[in-house]
Design a protein around this motif. Sequence first.
Motif, PDB file in Angstrom:
ATOM      1  N   ILE A   1       0.830  -1.195   0.000  1.00 23.02           N
ATOM      2  CA  ILE A   1       0.000   0.000   0.000  1.00 23.02           C
ATOM      3  C   ILE A   1       0.869   1.251   0.000  1.00 23.02           C
ATOM      4  O   ILE A   1       1.847   1.345   0.756  1.00 23.02           O
ATOM      5  CB  ILE A   1      -0.974  -0.003   1.203  1.00 23.02           C
ATOM      6  CG1 ILE A   1      -1.920   1.192   1.152  1.00 23.02           C
ATOM      7  CG2 ILE A   1      -0.233  -0.083   2.519  1.00 23.02           C
ATOM      8  CD1 ILE A   1      -2.900   1.152   0.032  1.00 23.02           C
ATOM      9  N   ASP A   2       0.538   2.210  -0.867  1.00 26.69           N
ATOM     10  CA  ASP A   2       1.267   3.483  -0.946  1.00 26.69           C
ATOM     11  C   ASP A   2       0.492   4.604  -0.271  1.00 26.69           C
ATOM     12  O   ASP A   2       1.043   5.362   0.519  1.00 26.69           O
ATOM     13  CB  ASP A   2       1.506   3.867  -2.411  1.00 26.69           C
ATOM     14  CG  ASP A   2       2.314   2.834  -3.152  1.00 26.69           C
ATOM     15  OD1 ASP A   2       3.340   2.396  -2.621  1.00 26.69           O
ATOM     16  OD2 ASP A   2       1.914   2.455  -4.272  1.00 26.69           O
ATOM     17  N   PHE A   3      -0.798   4.689  -0.593  1.00 24.81           N
ATOM     18  CA  PHE A   3      -1.609   5.749   0.004  1.00 24.81           C
ATOM     19  C   PHE A   3      -3.088   5.397  -0.144  1.00 24.81           C
ATOM     20  O   PHE A   3      -3.479   4.545  -0.957  1.00 24.81           O
ATOM     21  CB  PHE A   3      -1.325   7.122  -0.633  1.00 24.81           C
ATOM     22  CG  PHE A   3      -1.672   7.239  -2.089  1.00 24.81           C
ATOM     23  CD1 PHE A   3      -2.963   7.573  -2.496  1.00 24.81           C
ATOM     24  CD2 PHE A   3      -0.710   7.024  -3.068  1.00 24.81           C
ATOM     25  CE1 PHE A   3      -3.283   7.690  -3.842  1.00 24.81           C
ATOM     26  CE2 PHE A   3      -1.014   7.140  -4.418  1.00 24.81           C
ATOM     27  CZ  PHE A   3      -2.312   7.466  -4.812  1.00 24.81           C
ATOM     28  N   VAL A   4      -3.892   6.062   0.657  1.00 25.12           N
ATOM     29  CA  VAL A   4      -5.345   5.935   0.609  1.00 25.12           C
ATOM     30  C   VAL A   4      -5.931   7.336   0.565  1.00 25.12           C
ATOM     31  O   VAL A   4      -5.525   8.213   1.335  1.00 25.12           O
ATOM     32  CB  VAL A   4      -5.894   5.176   1.841  1.00 25.12           C
ATOM     33  CG1 VAL A   4      -7.419   5.225   1.865  1.00 25.12           C
ATOM     34  CG2 VAL A   4      -5.416   3.738   1.852  1.00 25.12           C
ATOM     35  N   VAL A   5      -6.879   7.553  -0.333  1.00 25.61           N
ATOM     36  CA  VAL A   5      -7.675   8.772  -0.350  1.00 25.61           C
ATOM     37  C   VAL A   5      -9.077   8.380   0.085  1.00 25.61           C
ATOM     38  O   VAL A   5      -9.686   7.474  -0.489  1.00 25.61           O
ATOM     39  CB  VAL A   5      -7.716   9.411  -1.756  1.00 25.61           C
ATOM     40  CG1 VAL A   5      -8.538  10.692  -1.709  1.00 25.61           C
ATOM     41  CG2 VAL A   5      -6.313   9.696  -2.256  1.00 25.61           C
ATOM     42  N   ARG A   6      -9.580   9.057   1.119  1.00 30.25           N
ATOM     43  CA  ARG A   6     -10.897   8.722   1.658  1.00 30.25           C
ATOM     44  C   ARG A   6     -11.761   9.969   1.733  1.00 30.25           C
ATOM     45  O   ARG A   6     -11.279  11.055   2.072  1.00 30.25           O
ATOM     46  CB  ARG A   6     -10.757   8.113   3.055  1.00 30.25           C
ATOM     47  CG  ARG A   6     -12.073   7.594   3.640  1.00 30.25           C
ATOM     48  CD  ARG A   6     -11.857   6.964   5.005  1.00 30.25           C
ATOM     49  NE  ARG A   6     -11.453   7.961   6.002  1.00 30.25           N
ATOM     50  CZ  ARG A   6     -11.051   7.660   7.244  1.00 30.25           C
ATOM     51  NH1 ARG A   6     -10.969   6.400   7.602  1.00 30.25           N
ATOM     52  NH2 ARG A   6     -10.711   8.615   8.080  1.00 30.25           N
ATOM     53  N   ARG A   7     -13.017   9.800   1.380  1.00 33.32           N
ATOM     54  CA  ARG A   7     -13.957  10.902   1.527  1.00 33.32           C
ATOM     55  C   ARG A   7     -14.007  11.334   2.989  1.00 33.32           C
ATOM     56  O   ARG A   7     -13.985  10.490   3.900  1.00 33.32           O
ATOM     57  CB  ARG A   7     -15.339  10.477   1.033  1.00 33.32           C
ATOM     58  CG  ARG A   7     -16.368  11.608   1.053  1.00 33.32           C
ATOM     59  CD  ARG A   7     -17.637  11.212   0.342  1.00 33.32           C
ATOM     60  NE  ARG A   7     -17.396  10.954  -1.071  1.00 33.32           N
ATOM     61  CZ  ARG A   7     -17.263  11.887  -2.008  1.00 33.32           C
ATOM     62  NH1 ARG A   7     -17.336  13.168  -1.659  1.00 33.32           N
ATOM     63  NH2 ARG A   7     -17.062  11.573  -3.261  1.00 33.32           N
ATOM     64  N   GLY A   8     -14.066  12.617   3.228  1.00 32.43           N
ATOM     65  CA  GLY A   8     -14.026  13.123   4.583  1.00 32.43           C
ATOM     66  C   GLY A   8     -15.227  12.703   5.418  1.00 32.43           C
ATOM     67  O   GLY A   8     -16.323  12.469   4.899  1.00 32.43           O
TER      68      GLY A   8
END
Length: 331
Positions: A50-57
């Motif tokens: 895993i490098d990164f996660v973008v999650r809805r706020g």
Amino acid sequence: MAAAPHPETELFTESHWSPEAHGRITELCQGAFAGVPALRSVSHYSNGIIDFVVRRGDCPPLSSLVTERGEDIANESLPGSRLLLCTQDLNALMRPLGTGELMRVVLANARGGLWGGRVKAGEYLSALTDTPGGMPAADEAMNGLVSAIRTRVHHLPDELPGGLAGPPEPLPEHKERLRIDFGTATAGHDGLSEMRLRALWGGHVNSLDLQYAAFYRDWKLVCAGDVFENPELGPRFLDVSVRSRRTGYRDLAQNLRGHLARLTDALRLVVQPPADRLVLDVQEGAVFVTWLSPRDYVLGVTLDQRQVGHAESRLHELADALRELTTTEGN
């Protein structure tokens, strides 16, 4: 490490994340959330890490079984990590069919689901939606995201995950060479007469998009039909014969039962199972599974990457017709 680079999303990164290596890809992932409220999170992996996660706020935790306080990146990426492990096994299972690498997997039901996809060798994305009815929008957004990363970051051709958008082309006017075989599960069901099934397959299976479909009850074959012997499909069988392809799809259907438990475990981390939709999108077409019940399903195939979306829609029409037929039979 967490950052707040976008007003609608949160960014969680691992220590090896860097703006030089991951910055443009991260921005594209953040942009995928625009106008897609069903998209909960997107995870990016390199060589399985895993490098990164973008999650809805302001998202609530996925599940008390998964969540560990302060481990946002691990919690949010776990369902996708499990899906990608399943994808590796499914890719190996499908490789003998000669239709290219598995590049997109969708596992969903009416409550939400999981999306997994290959950007290129060693680079993968996953996405989650826990919004009821949200998977079609999330699927479309992720297909576009993969194409954007391939073409704008890596300068690679678009592999058309999900196929071409737009209205379907008209079906061929000529009579299709439909071959249909019946299994042991046909016997004993008056409503599933061979005549009715042949008519259904003749109205849905065609040489343009949905070129193969098989119906299973209680995991046993009821019937399987295809138009593989139509002349216009001849170039599709240069490396793998028609007979081998038919055998391969039956073997795949039988082997899917063994993989379903792991797929269900991954889905359970996001929404309550069972799944009612599975898409295995390869470089030359796709395999679709639509469940009518936990033990009854329809498996469909297209060999044309452009027609992936239209072929799945046609399989859903066939599944609806089978539901009506089996309901009538039960009454």
